[in-house]
Write an enzyme that holds these catalytic residues in place. Structure first.
Site, PDB file in Angstrom:
ATOM      1  N   PRO A 122       1.013  -1.264   0.020  1.00 34.91           N
ATOM      2  CA  PRO A 122      -0.217  -0.095   0.018  1.00 34.91           C
ATOM      3  C   PRO A 122       0.768   1.279   0.035  1.00 34.91           C
ATOM      4  CG  PRO A 122      -0.743  -1.613   1.508  1.00 34.91           C
ATOM      5  CD  PRO A 122       0.421  -1.986   1.321  1.00 34.91           C
ATOM      6  N   GLY A 123       0.228   2.152  -0.586  1.00 30.64           N
ATOM      7  CA  GLY A 123       1.000   3.390  -0.752  1.00 30.64           C
ATOM      8  C   GLY A 123       2.278   3.806  -1.696  1.00 30.64           C
ATOM      9  N   SER A 127      13.137 -19.497   3.612  1.00 29.92           N
ATOM     10  CA  SER A 127      14.460 -18.384   3.697  1.00 29.92           C
ATOM     11  C   SER A 127      15.327 -18.218   4.940  1.00 29.92           C
ATOM     12  CB  SER A 127      14.128 -17.007   3.222  1.00 29.92           C
ATOM     13  OG  SER A 127      13.407 -16.267   4.002  1.00 29.92           O
ATOM     14  N   LYS A 157      14.555  -7.381   1.867  1.00 20.74           N
ATOM     15  CA  LYS A 157      15.428  -7.792   2.607  1.00 20.74           C
ATOM     16  C   LYS A 157      16.651  -6.873   2.867  1.00 20.74           C
ATOM     17  CE  LYS A 157      13.724 -12.437   2.424  1.00 20.74           C
ATOM     18  NZ  LYS A 157      13.967 -14.030   1.880  1.00 20.74           N
TER      19      LYS A 157
END
Length: 802
Positions: free
Chosen positions: A365-366, A686, A729
């Site tokens: 979002p955004g 991961s 990351k």
């Protein structure tokens, strides 16, 4: 959904099966039912379905008023149904189970084991005390009563058609009883009756009583309506008389209005087949008279046909240089995204805009997905139309309602085209991942026709009733995640991923776009309010936690409101300069606690990297051991995949470190692994290298540098496999003060997506094996795998690594 075979007939001796407690549900033979099962039962059924052609269970209804936590043998009715389980699906509240009733059974004995109910059961046979002629007569009365009840409800034709096709009263009973509002005990009694005669007559009695209740309610409502006072009735009649007089005086105007429709249709740009439809509707309007109840609906339909764009306007040539300028001026960062869009527009230019590709912008979002669509419209000089699909559950929202319904409307696609007034707008389908199916249909399936270039030239809207050409529309969909988008829909779109902004990009966006916009919205300007760069950086780091800039805009608006109040109150000297040390007074205490690299070195603690829907983050994996029996405990809301990574890591550690100088007795020690932020669910492969390194660090008693972080999946053979979300990351590690990152060798190419300023401040160590990981993290050489002594050395050959 997989199909399961039906059960062969079996002798009547007692049999044993798992029991499904049914809350507020009674399942009848030959009927289908949906209900929720608890997690344990659901997992057992799901596993059985994978390993067997058919899965059965005993469905016993729970007595009224019993809570799930208070279930016991006494709280279950003893007569139930043998269920054929046809579908099991995990849900938020447990497992959704779809089953078909096979035959009535009696639970001879009930007992609990491991929190589940089991029953020894035997079939309950019907008592055939009803001759064929009497049964035929009762069935006719049952169908007649159902038709009389259904006639009171609009849109029940499909229901009664299904009833008419059924040739068994038991089948009708199972189909109808879930909709009849009678007490649970009454429904159970209907199931328990062995006498065919008593059961069928009770079912007819229930239907007749339900019909009488409905008639009574309608009669009472009519009586209430009839009790309008005399004065109110007179006032109503006077108003009606006034309207009638006005209609009589203006009859010529109405006729002229209908004539105006004819002229508009003749002069319109509609195709011939559409004009034919319009004239057909106009004829109904002209011949229906002044009292035609369909007149308003016909006029609305004709207005829609006249308002819709039917021909393609002359297209403007796409100016790639102008498109690039618009995107650059409206959006900071997102260089690869903007380049993909420019390439897409270049293809459109070469193909003379007759293109079939649909863009899907995916990102947190955004991050500017919707505004990118607006910029594309500006760059092309086209009309911009946006509809939000978040929370849409009804297919009619896309395809429209049929005009036979009161208050029918066209679907959102046709409404958008009407609003655009042109056949080639840029059409934004916002939040397509928030669509959900319901009993009203699946809107995502309806979108397949909209977004398929092979079909959308003849898009069918239920209200419009004639094909409409959408092939000139440039559709752009937006979503936060592709996980919730059905694969057939996803397959029709070209995906462009927007991963979010770096701190420097957010700072540039704030200075160039957000602050000027906020100042204008609050009646301020640069002469009245200035925000220092350091203050903006603190707001970004300490008051927002997002991949986009929507939260940042809210905090800047809050700052502007604070300053506006100061200026109006005469308490501020202009320009009012907001510094970093003033933010606590303006915005309150810092609301974001950024994860930072730890300062201390502790054996068993290693920093990992994670991806989240709002960007990346770092996480800490902690390990400790204690006297025990070789048990592994995992905490921190870990998902199944992450738990498997932990088990693989422990197996690798045991196989590689069993005979080292730092010998560790795994059989007499328990190991506990915890991932902090226990309220946050975590999953994925991961963290494999991080878990393995944490266990190794714990066993040998050597700490890992807290400024080192790592990510990567591991295998039992010791290989390090690539993972996703590398950009997010790495940016999270950069924010947290990490200096070195270990990552899979195959992910090295993903570093090209990381902004150069972040890349230059970090050291990256690509690895392919766990030996390289430990050499870099702990400065040790990992021993070769230990081959069990029972292995015949001469015949040993390494297994194939998948």
């Amino acid at each position: 959904m997989r199909r399961l075979t039906m059960y062969p007939e079996q002798p009547d001796e007692n049999r044993e099966s798992i029991v499904m407690p049914l809350f507020e549900v009674v399942v009848y033979p030959k009927s289908r039912a949906k209900f929720l099962a608890d997690k344990v039962t659901g997992e057992i059924l799901l596993n059985d379905m994978k390993n067997a052609e058919s899965v059965s269970a005993i469905g016993l209804t729970v007595k009224n008023g019993t809570k799930a936590s208070d279930l016991s043998e006494e709280s279950l009715y003893k007569i139930g149904n043998l269920l054929n389980i046809t579908y099991v699906q995990p849900s938020d509240d447990g497992y959704l189970v779809v089953a078909k009733g096979i035959e009535r059974v009696e639970a001879v004995s009930l007992y609990q084991k491991n929190g589940l109910f089991y029953a020894t059961y035997r079939p309950v046979h019907d008592l055939p005390d009803f001759d064929e002629d009497a049964e035929t007569e009762v069935m006719a009365n049952i169908k007649k009563t159902i038709h009389e009840i259904s006639a009171r409800f609009q849109g029940s034709e499909q229901f009664t058609k299904s009833i008419d096709k059924m040739d068994s009263i038991d089948q009708i009973m199972g189909f109808v009883m879930p909709y009849i509002p009678v007490k649970l005990a009454e429904k159970q009694r209907l199931l328990e009756l062995a006498s065919v005669r008593e059961r069928y007559l009770l079912f007819l009695h229930i239907l007749t009583k339900h019909k009488e209740n409905i008639n009574l309610q309608i009669e009472m409502a009519k009586k209430v309506t009839d009790k309008i006072s005399k004065s109110n009735r007179e006032a109503m009649l006077r108003e009606q008389l006034k309207v009638i007089q006005e209609e009589l005086n203006e009859g010529d105007d109405s006729a002229s209005g209908d004539a105006a429709y004819r002229e508009k249709i003749e002069n319109s740009t509609m195709p011939d087949e559409v004009k034919k439809k319009a004239f057909s509707e106009l004829k109904k309007l002209e011949t229906g008279g002044s009292h035609n109840p369909e007149a308003p609906g016909i006029r609305n339909y004709l207005d829609l046909l006249l308002d819709l764009p039917w021909i393609t306007e002359e297209k403007k040539s796409i100016d790639i240089a102008e498109a690039r300028r618009v995107l650059e001026s409206n959006h900071n960062g997102l260089e690869k995204v903007k380049e993909r869009i420019i390439q897409h527009l270049a293809v459109m230019k070469l193909k003379h805009e007759k293109q079939g590709s649909i863009l899907l912008l995916i990102g947190p979002p955004g991050t500017g997905k919707t505004s990118l669509g607006k910029s594309i419209a500006d760059a092309l000089g086209r009309k911009y139309i946006r509809i939000s699909l978040g929370g849409v559950k009804d297919e009619a929202e896309i395809r429209g309602h049929r005009r036979t319904y009161i208050g029918a409307l066209p679907g959102r696609i046709i409404q958008g085209m009407r609003k655009a007034g042109t056949k080639n707008p840029v059409f934004i389908l916002d939040e397509v991942d928030k669509l959900s199916a319901s009993y009203s249909g699946d809107p995502a399936s309806a979108l397949l026709e909209v977004l398929d270039p092979e079909q959308n030239s003849t898009f069918s809207d239920h209200y419009l009733e004639i094909p409409y050409d959408l092939s000139d529309v440039l559709f752009i969909a937006t979503a936060n995640s592709m996980a919730n988008i059905p694969w057939p829909l996803l397959d029709r779109m070209e995906t462009i991923e927007i991963s979010g902004y770096t701190k420097n990009e957010k700072l540039a966006i704030a200075k160039d776009h957000l602050v000027p916009c906020i100042l204008e919205d609050h009646g301020l300007d640069a002469e009245k309010l200035k925000i220092e760069d350091e203050a903006l950086k603190v707001i970004i780091d300490k008051y927002t936690r997002e991949a986009g800039v929507r939260g940042l805009k809210k905090q800047l608006a809050k700052t502007a409101r604070f300053v506006s109040e100061k200026i109006v109150s005469g308490k501020a000297d202009l320009p009012y300069v907001v510094r970093a040390d003033m933010l606590k007074e303006i915005l309150g205490k810092e609301i974001i606690r950024q994860e930072e690299a730890r300062k201390e070195n502790v054996p068993g603690v290693v920093t990992g990297l994670a991806w989240t829907p709002v960007g990346g983050d770092i996480l800490f994996i902690e390990g400790t051991f204690m006297p025990g029996s070789g048990k592994l405990t995992l905490t921190g809301q870990l998902g199944d995949v992450m738990k498997e990574s932990a088990k693989i890591s422990l197996s690798l550690v045991r196989s590689r470190l069993a005979n080292t100088a730092n010998s560790f007795d795994f059989t007499s020690s328990d190991i506990h692994i915890h991932v902090p932020s226990g309220a946050t669910p975590k999953d994925g492969p991961s963290a494999g290298v991080t878990l393995f390194t944490a266990l190794t660090s714990l066993i040998i008693g050597k700490a890992v540098d807290p400024k080192l972080a790592m990510t990567g999946e591991i295998t039992l053979s010791g290989a390090v496999l690539p993972v996703g979300g590398i950009k997010e990351k790495v940016l999270a590690a950069h924010r947290a003060g990490i200096k070195k990152i270990i990552l899979p060798k195959e992910n090295e190419r993903d570093l090209e997506d990381v902004p150069e300023d972040a890349r230059n401040e970090l050291q990256f160590v690509p690895v392919e094996t766990i030996e390289e990981v430990l050499r870099e993290a702990l400065d040790i050489d990992l021993p070769r795998p230990v081959v069990p002594s029972s292995y015949p050395g001469s015949s040993y050959a390494p297994a194939h690594s998948v």
